[in-house]
Scaffold this active site. Structure first.
Site, mmCIF file in Angstrom:
data_model
loop_
_atom_site.group_PDB
_atom_site.id
_atom_site.type_symbol
_atom_site.label_atom_id
_atom_site.label_comp_id
_atom_site.label_asym_id
_atom_site.label_seq_id
_atom_site.Cartn_x
_atom_site.Cartn_y
_atom_site.Cartn_z
ATOM 1 N N ASP A 33 1.047 -1.266 -0.199
ATOM 2 C CA ASP A 33 0.101 -0.063 -0.037
ATOM 3 C C ASP A 33 0.944 1.323 -0.071
ATOM 4 O O ASP A 33 2.194 0.981 0.189
ATOM 5 C CB ASP A 33 -1.004 -0.057 1.346
ATOM 6 C CG ASP A 33 -1.676 1.005 1.626
ATOM 7 O OD1 ASP A 33 -2.399 1.554 0.221
ATOM 8 O OD2 ASP A 33 -1.927 1.748 2.470
ATOM 9 N N ASP A 35 -0.242 5.046 1.242
ATOM 10 C CA ASP A 35 -0.462 5.995 1.919
ATOM 11 C C ASP A 35 -0.628 5.282 3.359
ATOM 12 O O ASP A 35 -1.395 4.382 3.713
ATOM 13 C CB ASP A 35 -1.939 6.722 1.785
ATOM 14 C CG ASP A 35 -1.676 7.648 0.583
ATOM 15 O OD1 ASP A 35 -1.125 8.615 0.414
ATOM 16 O OD2 ASP A 35 -2.363 7.208 -0.404
ATOM 17 N N ASP A 196 -2.048 -0.772 5.834
ATOM 18 C CA ASP A 196 -2.123 0.042 7.167
ATOM 19 C C ASP A 196 -3.692 0.235 7.658
ATOM 20 O O ASP A 196 -3.969 0.337 8.692
ATOM 21 C CB ASP A 196 -1.645 1.282 7.360
ATOM 22 C CG ASP A 196 -2.459 2.394 6.310
ATOM 23 O OD1 ASP A 196 -2.471 1.991 5.191
ATOM 24 O OD2 ASP A 196 -2.388 3.430 6.895
#
Length: 245
Positions: A33, A35, A196
């Site tokens: 991922d 961000d 996250d």
């Protein structure tokens, strides 16, 4: 004769030590991922969204953030508008929040452990890519100062990719990513996804992939990722059959 026998045993032990013992799986490909995992952008989104909501005395709560985190941005703003009853269109929410974000994106920093891990995997020729909910325009701004690092990836799949019909928590983006590797993995469970956000972990699990989650420390209701870490600095490649640091 005994010396030769002992030497053979030592050779076998040394050879075995070169092959990591995978506690959680044996992966061949890694999907990141962007961000909140590679780049420290989440605080920028928080500030920008709250600035707009201040006009209506609305609060961008942590619970609200968890509901939309990882989604395509337009859909995230539509969800936020509906749940908080913000008296403006999703299109206007997108426009106003992004207008302040674009200059900030160019200055975003790396999350701890991200560069070390990416360069380590690149050194050992592990195929990697990025699968992000960012649009192509936003992605370019965010990686502006990190071109050398993201250049180690085979490719990036973004939210506005025509093959990504539905964003996270749907598995589309990860399945598209898996299909685009030059040498695709033998199966989905040979892919390790690092995320996250709960929506991202849910999407990776739905795709049948192994997942490592590095959540916001405030998150209490975590999805069933295969491993949950406080930071990428704590990641052990050998847990997934990859070369140790």
């Amino acid at each position: 004769m005994m010396t030769i026998y002992i030497s053979l045993i030592m050779f076998e032990i040394a050879s075995l030590s070169l092959v990591p013992m995978a506690a959680l799986g044996q992966v061949t490909h890694v999907i990141f991922d962007l961000d909140g995992l590679i780049l420290d952008t989440e605080i920028l989104y928080d500030e920008s969204i709250q600035k707009v909501l201040d006009k209506f005395n609305k609060q961008y709560t942590y619970d609200m953030k968890m509901k939309i985190m990882g989604m395509k941005y337009h859909l995230a703003m539509e969800r936020l508008r509906e749940e908080l009853q913000v008296p403006m269109s999703a299109e206007d929410l997108v426009s106003e929040t992004l207008s302040t974000l674009h200059d900030m994106f160019k200055k975003c920093s790396l999350k701890p452990g991200a560069e070390r891990l990416i360069r380590h995997l690149a050194k050992h020729e592990v195929p990697m890519c990025i699968a992000t909910g960012s649009s192509s325009d936003d992605y370019k701004l965010k990686v502006h100062s990190h071109q050398d690092l993201v250049g180690l990836m085979e490719f990036t799949v973004r939210s506005d990719d025509p093959e990504v019909k539905f964003g996270k928590p749907n598995p589309d983006i990860f399945l598209v990513a898996m299909s685009r590797f030059k040498l695709p993995p033998a199966s989905a469970d040979k892919c390790l996804v690092l995320e996250d956000a709960p929506n991202g972990v849910t999407a990776a699990l739905a795709a049948g992939m192994l997942t490592v989650m590095v959540p916001d420390p405030r998150l209490t209701d975590k999805p069933p990722a295969h491993q949950i870490l406080k930071s990428l600095e704590d990641f052990r490649p050998e847990d997934f059959g990859l070369h140790p640091f």
